[in-house]
Design an enzyme around this catalytic site. Structure first.
Site, short mmCIF file in Angstrom:
data_model
loop_
_atom_site.label_atom_id
_atom_site.label_comp_id
_atom_site.label_asym_id
_atom_site.label_seq_id
_atom_site.Cartn_x
_atom_site.Cartn_y
_atom_site.Cartn_z
N GLU A 280 129.71 -69.67 -28.45
CA GLU A 280 131.11 -69.23 -28.40
C GLU A 280 131.19 -67.70 -28.34
O GLU A 280 132.13 -67.13 -27.78
CB GLU A 280 131.90 -69.76 -29.60
CG GLU A 280 133.19 -70.40 -29.17
CD GLU A 280 133.98 -71.07 -30.28
OE1 GLU A 280 134.05 -70.55 -31.40
OE2 GLU A 280 134.56 -72.13 -30.00
N HIS B 212 109.36 -85.78 -30.30
CA HIS B 212 109.37 -87.10 -29.67
C HIS B 212 110.68 -87.32 -28.91
O HIS B 212 111.10 -88.44 -28.68
CB HIS B 212 109.18 -88.18 -30.73
CG HIS B 212 107.88 -88.06 -31.45
ND1 HIS B 212 106.78 -88.84 -31.14
CD2 HIS B 212 107.49 -87.19 -32.42
CE1 HIS B 212 105.76 -88.47 -31.92
NE2 HIS B 212 106.17 -87.47 -32.70
N LYS C 241 142.56 -76.36 -24.62
CA LYS C 241 143.49 -76.58 -25.74
C LYS C 241 144.92 -76.65 -25.22
O LYS C 241 145.72 -77.50 -25.63
CB LYS C 241 143.39 -75.44 -26.76
CG LYS C 241 142.09 -75.39 -27.52
CD LYS C 241 142.20 -74.31 -28.60
CE LYS C 241 140.84 -73.91 -29.13
NZ LYS C 241 140.88 -72.71 -29.98
O1 PA5 Z 1 134.40 -69.72 -34.32
C1 PA5 Z 1 135.58 -69.82 -34.04
O2 PA5 Z 1 136.35 -68.84 -34.03
C2 PA5 Z 1 136.19 -71.17 -33.73
O3 PA5 Z 1 135.19 -72.13 -33.57
C3 PA5 Z 1 137.12 -71.60 -34.85
O4 PA5 Z 1 136.42 -71.65 -36.05
C4 PA5 Z 1 137.74 -72.97 -34.56
O5 PA5 Z 1 138.37 -72.96 -33.33
C5 PA5 Z 1 138.73 -73.34 -35.65
O6 PA5 Z 1 139.71 -72.36 -35.75
P1 PA5 Z 1 140.62 -72.24 -37.02
O7 PA5 Z 1 139.77 -71.82 -38.16
O8 PA5 Z 1 141.64 -71.21 -36.65
O9 PA5 Z 1 141.24 -73.57 -37.26
#
Ligand code: PA5
Length: 447
Positions: free
Chosen positions: A282, A303, A415
């Site tokens: 990410e 494996h 989203k």
């Molecule tokens: O690392 C990140 O920023 C994302 O993976 C968020 O943790 C995830 O989208 C969840 O977001 P939030 O904590 O606002 O619910």
């Protein structure tokens, strides 16, 4: 604490242009220093920590008074807790466990939620809702269902069984905390999900499990404090292992290594691979850049996916996690057939080291650039040290390759489309796009 070490011996350093990224040390040190001063890198400066540790102490009796913790969260709001759970609370997956229990609901799975609501004893359950934004639909939709269940069973006492971990001022969850007087802890400003394991996001579940969370924080701080120090400069940065790891990764990406294996030979730390995968993917998968993280665990994945690592496309490098100090394990019995005589007199714990060595050498011999992260111990302090190192290395890698490692713009489209599909207000363009996407003539086949 026994020292943790990075072993560069098999990193193929001679084949990589490390000088180009290293030349950016001065510029990156200046940027890091500035962002620390501006409060943009709280995962590293940890200015929030003294007050958080104080709050946690005050909440310990309340939190540990419950038998079950049901954590609602997703992505960075769940993966750190799960990695810590699997590493330091393995008893929950083992026979004979009699509590406490941590359940992490990080998906929108009707089966799972129904099972929780049918089987969890409401009086003994604390629901922790974790969302930095306070509005993530996967988390908030579960909150609505769980709240309804709590309300039915506990009437106006329902809010005593909730704890919110969210932004201090903004978002739906913060509004809910204020409206219903729900206990809450904050996710500090600028601390995005995947960098938030050392805030209440990870430390509340860690405390519930009885982990030594203070050592986790100390471990992270020992690798991060020199980066947060006001005297950081290019020279100091260039000697820091997180920056060296970043230079290695940037050089690998430049050389066509677009996959990065995270191979854990600490079996109970397998979930650190999933945590790292989200952090890396990410943070760095932007503008056609980055390397795809591939979490794997030894010996299990020898494996499974290891054949591809060894003899598939030559585009993989590897972070190889080991700990020579793992328990020795049980001794093998004497009545072992001749065929397996080579393990006679040995202990079960020797296998993981021998297999780790075998795999590490085989990967190196097959041309996979490999860096070993050798942990002195497999305790909380070591885990904090590892997490701190990897978070800093991720930021530096992003800056070296010229992308922003703290946003995730590409995941927003999916989203928005999902919300449009569910009929959310606005999103007219997405609704139009969805209609054309669904109208396309299908090309399907039965199987
Ligand atoms: O690392 C990140 O920023 C994302 O993976 C968020 O943790 C995830 O989208 C969840 O977001 P939030 O904590 O606002 O619910």
């Amino acid at each position: 604490m026994a020292a943790n070490r990075i072993d560069w011996t098999n990193g193929s350093l001679e084949k990589l242009d490390l000088e180009t990224p290293r030349a950016k040390a001065e510029e990156i040190a200046a940027k890091f220093k500035k962002e620390i001063e501006q409060g943009k890198l709280p995962f590293c400066s940890m200015g929030y920590m003294p007050s958080l540790l104080h709050d946690l102490e005050g909440m310990e009796q309340f939190v540990r008074g419950f038998e079950h913790m049901l954590l609602l969260g997703i992505g960075g709001s769940a993966l750190g807790a799960r990695a810590l759970q699997k590493a330091f609370f393995p008893q929950q997956d083992q026979p004979g466990h009699e509590g406490p229990w941590l359940w992490i609901a990080d998906n929108v799975c009707p089966h799972t939620v129904e099972a929780y609501l049918e089987k969890l004893p409401v009086e003994k359950t604390l629901v922790v809702v974790v969302s930095k934004s306070g509005g993530t639909i996967e988390t908030i939709s579960q909150y609505f269902l769980v709240r309804q269940w709590m309300r039915k069973k506990l009437d106006d006492r329902w809010n005593d069984h909730f704890l919110f971990v969210t932004d201090s001022d903004n978002g739906f969850l913060r509004e809910q905390a204020n409206e219903h007087t729900v206990r809450s802890l904050e996710v500090p400003d600028n601390l995005g999900g995947r960098y938030s394991v050392l805030s209440a996001v990870g430390l509340i579940p860690a405390m519930f499990m009885g982990m030594d969370y203070a050592s986790l924080v100390e471990g992270a701080s020992s690798v991060l404090s020199s980066l947060a120090a006001p005297d950081l400069n290019g020279e100091k940065l260039s000697r820091h292992p997180a920056f060296e790891l970043a230079c290695w990764n940037a050089a690998l990406m430049d050389n066509g290594y677009n996959e990065l294996i995270f191979f854990s030979y600490i079996p109970q730390w397998a979930w650190f691979g999933q945590w790292f995968a989200q952090l890396w993917a990410e943070s760095l998968g932007k503008q056609g850049k980055g390397s795809q993280p591939l979490p794997a665990v030894g010996a299990t994945d020898q494996h499974s996916v290891n054949q591809m690592f060894l003899d598939g496309p030559r585009n993989k490098a590897c972070l190889f996690l080991t700990c020579p100090a793992l328990p020795e394990g049980m001794a093998f019995p004497d009545d072992i057939p001749e065929k397996f005589a080579y393990i006679k007199g040995k202990r079960f714990g020797e296998l993981i080291h021998a297999e780790g060595l075998g795999t590490r050498m085989a990967l190196s011999k097959n041309g996979v650039p490999l860096v070993e992260l050798r942990m002195g111990e497999d305790n909380e302090e070591a885990a904090g040290n590892l997490m701190g190192l990897l978070m800093a290395a991720t930021i530096f890698t992003g800056w070296i390759i010229g992308i922003n490692p703290v946003d995730q713009p590409a995941v927003e489209l999916g989203k928005r489309l999902a919300k449009a599909r569910l009929g959310a207000d606005g999103l007219e363009e997405e609704k139009g796009d969805l209609a054309s996407f669904l109208k396309a003539e299908r090309n399907e086949q039965e199987f």
